[in-house]
Motif scaffolding. Sequence first.
Motif, PDB file in Angstrom:
ATOM      1  N   TYR A 138      -2.292 -13.838  -9.528  1.00  0.00           N
ATOM      2  CA  TYR A 138      -2.150 -13.009  -8.379  1.00  0.00           C
ATOM      3  C   TYR A 138      -2.637 -13.520  -6.845  1.00  0.00           C
ATOM      4  O   TYR A 138      -1.976 -13.316  -6.019  1.00  0.00           O
ATOM      5  N   VAL A 140      -0.350 -14.518  -3.699  1.00  0.00           N
ATOM      6  CA  VAL A 140      -0.531 -13.956  -2.233  1.00  0.00           C
ATOM      7  C   VAL A 140      -0.676 -15.189  -1.312  1.00  0.00           C
ATOM      8  O   VAL A 140      -0.256 -15.248  -0.296  1.00  0.00           O
ATOM      9  N   LYS A 173      -5.300 -10.563   3.390  1.00  0.00           N
ATOM     10  CA  LYS A 173      -5.224 -10.650   2.103  1.00  0.00           C
ATOM     11  C   LYS A 173      -5.432 -12.204   1.326  1.00  0.00           C
ATOM     12  O   LYS A 173      -6.059 -12.436   0.512  1.00  0.00           O
ATOM     13  N   HIS A 210      -6.473  -9.955  -6.483  1.00  0.00           N
ATOM     14  CA  HIS A 210      -5.240  -9.168  -6.242  1.00  0.00           C
ATOM     15  C   HIS A 210      -4.570  -8.889  -7.624  1.00  0.00           C
ATOM     16  O   HIS A 210      -4.702  -9.526  -8.728  1.00  0.00           O
ATOM     17  N   THR A 211      -3.751  -7.803  -7.542  1.00  0.00           N
ATOM     18  CA  THR A 211      -3.092  -7.407  -8.747  1.00  0.00           C
ATOM     19  C   THR A 211      -1.491  -7.617  -8.624  1.00  0.00           C
ATOM     20  O   THR A 211      -0.963  -8.127  -7.483  1.00  0.00           O
ATOM     21  N   GLU A 240       0.695  -5.350  -8.887  1.00  0.00           N
ATOM     22  CA  GLU A 240       1.264  -4.410  -7.875  1.00  0.00           C
ATOM     23  C   GLU A 240       1.162  -4.804  -6.497  1.00  0.00           C
ATOM     24  O   GLU A 240       2.088  -4.717  -5.740  1.00  0.00           O
ATOM     25  N   THR A 241       0.109  -5.353  -5.955  1.00  0.00           N
ATOM     26  CA  THR A 241       0.034  -6.087  -4.577  1.00  0.00           C
ATOM     27  C   THR A 241       0.959  -7.041  -4.486  1.00  0.00           C
ATOM     28  O   THR A 241       1.677  -7.017  -3.359  1.00  0.00           O
ATOM     29  N   GLU A 294       4.313  -5.560  -4.069  1.00  0.00           N
ATOM     30  CA  GLU A 294       4.416  -4.903  -2.760  1.00  0.00           C
ATOM     31  C   GLU A 294       4.762  -6.039  -1.782  1.00  0.00           C
ATOM     32  O   GLU A 294       5.801  -5.562  -0.713  1.00  0.00           O
ATOM     33  N   LEU A 295       4.050  -6.976  -1.672  1.00  0.00           N
ATOM     34  CA  LEU A 295       4.087  -7.707  -0.682  1.00  0.00           C
ATOM     35  C   LEU A 295       5.305  -9.006  -0.605  1.00  0.00           C
ATOM     36  O   LEU A 295       5.941  -9.374   0.446  1.00  0.00           O
TER      37      LEU A 295
END
Length: 140
Positions: free
Chosen positions: A36, A40, A96, A108-109, A111-112, A115-116
Amino acid sequence: MTGLTEQQRIDIVRYRLENAWNTLAEVESHRENGFYNTAVNRMYYACYYAVSALLIANGIVTKSHDGVRHQFGLNFVLTGKVSPEQGRFFSRLFSKRSTGDYDDFINHTLETVDELLPQAQVFVKTIADMLNVWFAEHSK
C-alpha cells in the motif's frame, strides 16, 4: 528545459504524460499484493509526472518537487485552470507519499489506496485533457 526546440518540448511532454499513465497502471498490482505504501508512492508519481508535463508545456521550469507543487498552484490552481480541490489533492498525495516513504511505522492501508486511487485517476485525466488541447495547438 530551456533551449529546447518546439518538437523536443512536445516529445518531453508526451513522454511525461505517458509516464503518468504507465505509473498509474502500476498501482493495481501493488494494491493487489498488499504494497500500500508503494501504491500511494506510484499514485503520487503519476500525478507528479502529469503536472511536470503540464509545466513544461507551458514553459515553466522547476528543480524540485516543492517547485512543481508551488508552480502548479500558482499557475493553474490560483488562476482557476484547475480546481482548488485538485490542488489540495495533489498536496495531500505528496504528504501521504512522503510519510509512507520516509517516516517510521507509517503503513498505508487498503482503504487509503481505495480512497486515493479514483482521485488520482481523475487528476491525471484532468491534466491529460488539458495537455491534449495543448498538443492539438502545438502539433504539426
